[in-house]
Design a protein around this motif. Structure first.
Motif, PDB file in Angstrom:
ATOM      1  N   UNK A 332      -9.171  11.004 -10.687  1.00  0.00           N
ATOM      2  CA  UNK A 332      -9.714  11.330  -9.363  1.00  0.00           C
ATOM      3  C   UNK A 332     -11.162  10.870  -9.194  1.00  0.00           C
ATOM      4  N   UNK A 333     -11.921  10.873 -10.282  1.00  0.00           N
ATOM      5  CA  UNK A 333     -13.325  10.461 -10.185  1.00  0.00           C
ATOM      6  C   UNK A 333     -13.445   8.993  -9.776  1.00  0.00           C
ATOM      7  N   UNK A 334     -12.486   8.154 -10.209  1.00  0.00           N
ATOM      8  CA  UNK A 334     -12.495   6.740  -9.816  1.00  0.00           C
ATOM      9  C   UNK A 334     -12.272   6.595  -8.319  1.00  0.00           C
ATOM     10  N   UNK A 335     -11.396   7.431  -7.760  1.00  0.00           N
ATOM     11  CA  UNK A 335     -11.133   7.364  -6.328  1.00  0.00           C
ATOM     12  C   UNK A 335     -12.312   7.891  -5.511  1.00  0.00           C
ATOM     13  N   UNK A 336     -13.001   8.886  -6.023  1.00  0.00           N
ATOM     14  CA  UNK A 336     -14.211   9.379  -5.347  1.00  0.00           C
ATOM     15  C   UNK A 336     -15.259   8.272  -5.292  1.00  0.00           C
ATOM     16  N   UNK A 337     -15.400   7.534  -6.386  1.00  0.00           N
ATOM     17  CA  UNK A 337     -16.358   6.420  -6.427  1.00  0.00           C
ATOM     18  C   UNK A 337     -15.970   5.365  -5.393  1.00  0.00           C
ATOM     19  N   UNK A 338     -14.684   5.047  -5.305  1.00  0.00           N
ATOM     20  CA  UNK A 338     -14.221   4.068  -4.312  1.00  0.00           C
ATOM     21  C   UNK A 338     -14.574   4.502  -2.893  1.00  0.00           C
ATOM     22  N   UNK A 339     -14.234   5.746  -2.566  1.00  0.00           N
ATOM     23  CA  UNK A 339     -14.493   6.255  -1.212  1.00  0.00           C
ATOM     24  C   UNK A 339     -15.977   6.224  -0.909  1.00  0.00           C
ATOM     25  N   UNK A 340     -16.789   6.741  -1.818  1.00  0.00           N
ATOM     26  CA  UNK A 340     -18.231   6.824  -1.581  1.00  0.00           C
ATOM     27  C   UNK A 340     -18.872   5.442  -1.453  1.00  0.00           C
ATOM     28  N   UNK A 341     -18.380   4.490  -2.226  1.00  0.00           N
ATOM     29  CA  UNK A 341     -18.923   3.129  -2.150  1.00  0.00           C
ATOM     30  C   UNK A 341     -18.674   2.516  -0.777  1.00  0.00           C
ATOM     31  N   UNK A 342     -17.471   2.692  -0.256  1.00  0.00           N
ATOM     32  CA  UNK A 342     -17.144   2.136   1.061  1.00  0.00           C
ATOM     33  C   UNK A 342     -17.917   2.856   2.159  1.00  0.00           C
ATOM     34  N   UNK A 343     -17.989   4.180   2.072  1.00  0.00           N
ATOM     35  CA  UNK A 343     -18.702   4.949   3.093  1.00  0.00           C
ATOM     36  C   UNK A 343     -20.193   4.622   3.079  1.00  0.00           C
ATOM     37  N   UNK A 344     -20.755   4.420   1.905  1.00  0.00           N
ATOM     38  CA  UNK A 344     -22.188   4.108   1.807  1.00  0.00           C
ATOM     39  C   UNK A 344     -22.528   2.764   2.442  1.00  0.00           C
ATOM     40  N   UNK A 345     -21.529   1.889   2.536  1.00  0.00           N
ATOM     41  CA  UNK A 345     -21.716   0.576   3.152  1.00  0.00           C
ATOM     42  C   UNK A 345     -20.841   0.467   4.403  1.00  0.00           C
ATOM     43  N   UNK A 346     -20.792   1.570   5.154  1.00  0.00           N
ATOM     44  CA  UNK A 346     -19.862   1.686   6.277  1.00  0.00           C
ATOM     45  C   UNK A 346     -20.065   0.605   7.333  1.00  0.00           C
ATOM     46  N   UNK A 347     -21.300   0.322   7.673  1.00  0.00           N
ATOM     47  CA  UNK A 347     -21.555  -0.665   8.730  1.00  0.00           C
ATOM     48  C   UNK A 347     -21.019  -2.047   8.358  1.00  0.00           C
ATOM     49  N   UNK A 348     -21.282  -2.469   7.120  1.00  0.00           N
ATOM     50  CA  UNK A 348     -20.762  -3.764   6.668  1.00  0.00           C
ATOM     51  C   UNK A 348     -19.242  -3.760   6.645  1.00  0.00           C
ATOM     52  N   UNK A 349     -18.663  -2.659   6.178  1.00  0.00           N
ATOM     53  CA  UNK A 349     -17.196  -2.544   6.117  1.00  0.00           C
ATOM     54  C   UNK A 349     -16.584  -2.655   7.510  1.00  0.00           C
ATOM     55  N   UNK A 350     -17.243  -2.044   8.497  1.00  0.00           N
ATOM     56  CA  UNK A 350     -16.690  -2.072   9.855  1.00  0.00           C
ATOM     57  C   UNK A 350     -16.837  -3.454  10.492  1.00  0.00           C
ATOM     58  N   UNK A 351     -17.882  -4.167  10.124  1.00  0.00           N
ATOM     59  CA  UNK A 351     -18.018  -5.555  10.604  1.00  0.00           C
ATOM     60  C   UNK A 351     -16.876  -6.402  10.046  1.00  0.00           C
ATOM     61  N   UNK A 352     -16.597  -6.254   8.750  1.00  0.00           N
ATOM     62  CA  UNK A 352     -15.500  -6.996   8.131  1.00  0.00           C
ATOM     63  C   UNK A 352     -14.152  -6.569   8.701  1.00  0.00           C
ATOM     64  N   UNK A 353     -14.021  -5.274   8.955  1.00  0.00           N
ATOM     65  CA  UNK A 353     -12.780  -4.767   9.523  1.00  0.00           C
ATOM     66  C   UNK A 353     -12.540  -5.325  10.924  1.00  0.00           C
ATOM     67  N   UNK A 354     -13.604  -5.442  11.712  1.00  0.00           N
ATOM     68  CA  UNK A 354     -13.479  -6.012  13.060  1.00  0.00           C
ATOM     69  C   UNK A 354     -12.987  -7.455  12.990  1.00  0.00           C
ATOM     70  N   UNK A 355     -13.463  -8.211  12.001  1.00  0.00           N
ATOM     71  CA  UNK A 355     -12.993  -9.587  11.821  1.00  0.00           C
ATOM     72  C   UNK A 355     -11.498  -9.608  11.498  1.00  0.00           C
ATOM     73  N   UNK A 356     -11.064  -8.670  10.664  1.00  0.00           N
ATOM     74  CA  UNK A 356      -9.647  -8.576  10.301  1.00  0.00           C
ATOM     75  C   UNK A 356      -8.800  -8.228  11.515  1.00  0.00           C
ATOM     76  N   UNK A 357      -9.273  -7.271  12.307  1.00  0.00           N
ATOM     77  CA  UNK A 357      -8.553  -6.871  13.531  1.00  0.00           C
ATOM     78  C   UNK A 357      -8.414  -8.062  14.468  1.00  0.00           C
ATOM     79  N   UNK A 358      -9.507  -8.757  14.716  1.00  0.00           N
ATOM     80  CA  UNK A 358      -9.492  -9.889  15.652  1.00  0.00           C
ATOM     81  C   UNK A 358      -8.590 -11.017  15.155  1.00  0.00           C
ATOM     82  N   UNK A 359      -8.652 -11.296  13.856  1.00  0.00           N
ATOM     83  CA  UNK A 359      -7.830 -12.355  13.282  1.00  0.00           C
ATOM     84  C   UNK A 359      -6.345 -12.021  13.429  1.00  0.00           C
ATOM     85  N   UNK A 360      -5.977 -10.783  13.106  1.00  0.00           N
ATOM     86  CA  UNK A 360      -4.582 -10.381  13.189  1.00  0.00           C
ATOM     87  C   UNK A 360      -4.092 -10.314  14.627  1.00  0.00           C
ATOM     88  N   UNK A 361      -4.934  -9.814  15.505  1.00  0.00           N
ATOM     89  CA  UNK A 361      -4.570  -9.742  16.919  1.00  0.00           C
ATOM     90  C   UNK A 361      -4.285 -11.141  17.463  1.00  0.00           C
TER      91      UNK A 361
END
Length: 373
Positions: A332-361
């Motif tokens: 479980x500690x590995x999964x907590x690290x994964x979640x916290x890492x993504x949340x700590x870089x939320x803005x960058x993750x959402x920029x990348x996610x927007x690119x994925x959404x647009x590409x798939x759409x």
């Protein structure tokens, strides 16, 4: 010539995920011709949720059965229209010789579809996944694909399986959920969303509808270890059969926290959209809970059991989202690290996610549009 598109919607109507992908597909198909939706045996609420208009319902035009009306129209209007039959998206997996012969992908139904094809009806299916099949149904599915003009699967594993057995007219496209647009203003007040929250939604089985507490138990124990202590948790379900696991998760998590809320109603598409849109993040093992969040740029973490959640794993990997995958078999500690890492870089993750959404759409729109050229 004009296009007339006969649409066979999902047979499973108790899953808001099916509502989601059927609605997206209808919105795209409507751009390319006149729609006739098979509303026989479908409740009004389902047709309303997928966006079916009154004038598009089969019952608006005739008392005949769906395929009878399609064949009559093909004969009557063959010089005015091109005809298309579109089968609903989703997932198909078959076993047993009876299914291979008599099922809705069986050899007898394939014979009927090939007659439609020979009468110049183009048969299409978009955004679904396939497998596993036993040997009987692998053969049946091969012949089934020969009736199609477009057999567009939604993940690399499905595409590889189809290519391995030389399925005809196969193409890969993204899951239709990536083209969903939440056009409604949320009904949640500003005061209500000042308190941030996490959404949980889980099934309690690998397949089917039967609730299995033993299957759910390790998931609950894992949630206890990875959820933040002082954060509001909202437990929801968008499939009727997920109510029992929702109740069980609520009962167990409430033993250790006062911040646990159960929304005890099957969420319709709009309610689910608005709720997920305002969440901090989502944890689920339901594909279209996750994608309905992701397409609105809400971070969504699959908590999966490897081997049981192939659709989720394949679609996340196809979109380079492997780092979001949480295994309930891992520490479980590995999964907590994964979640916290993504949340700590939320803005960058959402920029990348927007690119994925647009590409798939764009890919979805292009594939469907090109099919009707």
């Amino acid at each position: 010539m004009k296009n007339k598109i006969f649409f066979l919607p999902a047979s499973q109507i108790d899953n808001t995920g099916d509502v989601l992908i059927n609605k997206v597909l209808l919105d795209e198909l409507r751009k390319h011709g006149e729609l006739i939706i098979n509303d026989q045996g479908k409740p009004d609420w389902f047709l309303e949720e997928i966006g079916g208009k009154e004038s598009e319902k089969l019952s608006f035009h005739t008392n005949s059965k769906f395929y009878d009306h399609l064949r009559a129209q093909m004969k009557e209007l063959k010089n005015e229209y091109r005809f298309f039959l579109v089968i609903h998206p989703g997932h198909t997996s078959r076993k047993g010789y009876r299914s291979a012969l008599y099922g809705d992908h069986g050899l007898l139904f394939t014979r009927f579809l090939r007659k439609l094809k020979n009468g110049d009806c183009q048969i299409l299916r978009f955004g679904f996944s396939i497998g596993p099949f036993d040997w009987y149904n692998t053969i049946a599915e091969f012949f089934y694909t020969t009736a199609y003009k477009m057999y567009a699967v939604r993940d690399t594993e499905s595409f590889s399986l189809g290519k391995k057995f030389r399925f005809r007219n196969i193409k890969q496209m993204p899951d239709l959920a990536w083209s969903y647009k939440n056009l409604s203003n949320s009904n949640i007040s500003i005061e209500a969303i000042e308190e941030s929250y996490i959404v949980l939604s889980f099934r309690s089985n690998k397949f089917g509808t039967k609730h299995d507490s033993d299957y759910l138990k390790p998931i609950i124990e894992h949630l206890k270890k990875i959820l933040p202590v002082n954060k509001k948790i909202k437990i929801v379900y968008q499939v009727k059969f997920d109510r029992e696991p929702a109740l069980e998760i609520h009962k167990e998590l409430s033993k250790t926290s006062n911040n646990i809320e159960l929304i005890d109603e099957k969420l319709d598409l709009q309610t689910a959209s608005n709720l997920y849109k305002d969440a901090d993040y989502i944890i689920s093992n339901r594909l279209h809970v996750l994608l309905l969040g992701m397409v609105q740029q809400t971070l969504a973490f699959p908590l999966i059991i490897p081997g049981d959640n192939a659709k989720i794993i394949n679609i996340y990997r196809d979109n380079s989202l492997n780092h979001y995958l949480l295994s309930s078999l891992d520490d479980s500690s590995e999964n907590v690290i994964k979640i916290n890492k993504i949340i700590s870089d939320e803005n960058t993750c959402k920029v990348e996610l927007k690119k994925t959404i647009d590409k798939n759409d764009k890919a979805i729109v292009d594939i469907i549009s090109n099919t009707f050229l």
